[in-house]
Write a protein that holds these residues in place. Structure first.
Motif, short mmCIF file in Angstrom:
data_model
loop_
_atom_site.label_atom_id
_atom_site.label_comp_id
_atom_site.label_asym_id
_atom_site.label_seq_id
_atom_site.Cartn_x
_atom_site.Cartn_y
_atom_site.Cartn_z
N LEU A 195 0.79 -1.24 0.00
CA LEU A 195 0.20 0.05 0.08
C LEU A 195 0.82 1.18 -0.02
CD1 LEU A 195 -2.75 1.55 0.25
CD2 LEU A 195 -2.55 1.44 2.82
N SER A 196 0.69 2.06 -0.79
CA SER A 196 1.52 3.31 -1.04
C SER A 196 0.63 4.47 -1.29
CB SER A 196 2.48 3.18 -2.15
OG SER A 196 2.09 2.78 -3.39
N TRP A 197 1.08 5.63 -0.78
CA TRP A 197 0.52 7.03 -1.00
C TRP A 197 1.26 8.22 -0.66
CZ3 TRP A 197 0.61 4.00 3.35
CH2 TRP A 197 0.74 4.31 4.48
N GLY A 198 0.62 9.33 -1.04
CA GLY A 198 1.28 10.58 -0.66
C GLY A 198 0.73 11.28 0.42
N PHE A 199 1.39 12.08 1.34
CA PHE A 199 0.77 12.78 2.18
C PHE A 199 1.41 14.18 2.46
CE2 PHE A 199 3.89 10.80 4.58
CZ PHE A 199 4.35 11.66 5.74
N TYR A 200 0.58 15.22 2.80
CA TYR A 200 1.11 16.28 2.98
C TYR A 200 0.88 16.93 4.48
CZ TYR A 200 1.69 21.58 2.73
OH TYR A 200 2.26 22.90 3.06
N ASP A 213 -2.68 12.61 11.32
CA ASP A 213 -3.03 11.96 10.12
C ASP A 213 -2.46 10.51 9.89
OD1 ASP A 213 -4.72 14.13 9.91
OD2 ASP A 213 -3.75 14.52 7.69
N VAL A 214 -3.02 9.52 9.94
CA VAL A 214 -2.35 8.14 9.78
C VAL A 214 -3.09 7.38 8.58
CG1 VAL A 214 -1.39 8.05 11.79
CG2 VAL A 214 -3.61 7.13 11.72
N VAL A 215 -2.60 6.38 8.10
CA VAL A 215 -3.35 5.51 7.16
C VAL A 215 -3.23 3.96 7.65
CG1 VAL A 215 -3.09 4.23 4.95
CG2 VAL A 215 -2.98 6.82 5.30
N VAL A 216 -4.19 3.40 7.71
CA VAL A 216 -4.13 1.77 8.28
C VAL A 216 -4.23 0.97 7.30
CG1 VAL A 216 -5.29 0.42 10.08
CG2 VAL A 216 -5.25 2.91 10.48
N LEU A 217 -3.47 -0.29 7.19
CA LEU A 217 -3.70 -1.29 6.60
C LEU A 217 -4.16 -2.44 7.61
CD1 LEU A 217 -3.79 -2.99 3.96
CD2 LEU A 217 -0.90 -3.22 4.34
N GLY A 218 -5.21 -2.88 7.53
CA GLY A 218 -5.56 -3.72 8.71
C GLY A 218 -6.09 -5.14 8.25
N GLY A 219 -6.09 -6.03 9.39
CA GLY A 219 -6.67 -7.27 9.37
C GLY A 219 -7.75 -6.97 10.28
N PHE A 248 -3.86 13.90 1.61
CA PHE A 248 -3.55 12.66 0.94
C PHE A 248 -3.71 12.56 -0.59
CE2 PHE A 248 -2.97 10.38 5.01
CZ PHE A 248 -3.79 10.71 5.76
N ASP A 249 -2.86 11.77 -1.29
CA ASP A 249 -2.97 11.93 -2.57
C ASP A 249 -2.21 10.51 -3.08
OD1 ASP A 249 -3.65 12.40 -5.16
OD2 ASP A 249 -2.10 14.27 -5.43
N ALA A 266 -12.45 6.36 1.89
CA ALA A 266 -13.24 7.53 2.82
C ALA A 266 -12.30 8.09 3.89
CB ALA A 266 -14.42 7.29 3.25
N PHE A 267 -12.76 9.46 4.02
CA PHE A 267 -11.84 10.11 5.19
C PHE A 267 -12.43 10.00 6.48
CE2 PHE A 267 -8.35 11.92 3.12
CZ PHE A 267 -8.51 11.75 1.82
N ILE A 268 -11.83 9.74 7.57
CA ILE A 268 -12.52 9.61 8.78
C ILE A 268 -11.89 10.70 9.57
CG2 ILE A 268 -12.54 7.66 10.85
CD1 ILE A 268 -11.45 5.64 8.76
N SER A 269 -12.73 11.59 10.17
CA SER A 269 -12.49 12.69 10.67
C SER A 269 -12.82 12.60 12.21
CB SER A 269 -13.25 14.02 10.06
OG SER A 269 -12.57 14.16 8.65
N ARG A 270 -12.11 13.47 13.00
CA ARG A 270 -12.61 13.70 14.42
C ARG A 270 -12.06 14.81 14.77
NH1 ARG A 270 -9.14 9.00 17.81
NH2 ARG A 270 -7.22 9.50 17.19
N ARG A 271 -12.52 15.37 15.61
CA ARG A 271 -12.05 16.81 16.22
C ARG A 271 -11.53 16.70 17.58
NH1 ARG A 271 -11.64 18.73 11.40
NH2 ARG A 271 -13.74 18.98 10.30
#
Length: 217
Positions: free
Chosen positions: A22-27, A41-47, A185-186, A207-212
């Motif tokens: 899994l690859s991506w770009g992030f700012y 901000d994090v990305v998750v690859l999950g089981g 992300f991109d 989808a983006f998962i947001s929390r405040r």
């Protein structure tokens, strides 16, 4: 909210046990400056498992009684789950001058990383800086709980651990907008094995998962 269920979309409802990238770009808008703790901000690859609200026949939808969204945001995972996090996370023990990675159950640091806490979090040997960066999570050849997990930032290997479970992986999620600093992300792509070739999928449906506010994980 929606996750990308790669087991459902790419593998007939089955989990991938290895040979996944899994690859991506992030700012990063904050770098290691005074506002670094506000960038989470994090990305998750999950089981994931059924108890997490996961299914082998569809992406998660808001109708699910128990959702991966709730599971990830509260940090309450089912025994046997594996969540591979990579990005910036202000968890307990985090050094906000560097990026963080997580492999549930892992406790020995390598590649210049250091242990952040007992929940599988590491402070990586990758300094935070303002701007665009590349990141990857790589599962090696299938070898059960000993399957190698590698994490890369900017093309540099920053963590190598064992997967620790026999579940493999089946889903991708993005956790973004936790604090006062908002990144981006991109170019998401996941490569998975097929009988004779390697398939590359651009994950435009993530989808983006947001929390405040931050929750304890």
């Amino acid at each position: 909210m929606e996750y990308n269920n790669i087991g459902f979309r790419l593998n007939g409802g089955n989990n991938f046990l290895g040979n996944v990238t899994l690859s991506w770009g992030f700012y990063d808008p904050a770098g290691s400056g005074a506002n670094a703790s506000g960038y989470n901000d994090v990305v998750v690859l999950g089981g994931f498992q059924n108890a997490d609200g996961w299914t082998s026949s569809a992406d998660w939808t808001a109708a699910a009684a128990t959702s991966p969204n709730t599971t990830l945001l509260t940090g309450h995972y089912t025994s046997g789950d594996q969540w591979l996090y990579l990005g910036a996370d202000n968890v307990s023990g985090a050094n906000t001058s560097v990026y963080q990675g997580r492999v549930i159950g892992a406790s020995t640091a390598d590649e210049g990383a250091s242990v952040a806490n007992a929940n599988g979090w590491f402070n990586l040997n990758a300094s935070r800086s303002v701007g665009w960066h590349t990141a990857s999570i790589v599962l090696g050849s299938p070898n059960g709980a000993n399957t190698t997990v590698s994490m890369l930032i900017g093309g540099h290997d920053v963590l190598d651990e064992s997967l620790g479970t026999t579940l493999g992986v089946n889903g991708i999620g993005i956790l973004s907008g936790w604090g006062s600093q908002y990144g981006a992300f991109d170019n998401f792509a996941v490569s998975v094995p097929e009988p004779r070739t390697l398939s590359l999928l651009v994950c435009g449906g993530l989808a983006f998962i947001s929390r405040r506010r931050h929750v304890c994980r």
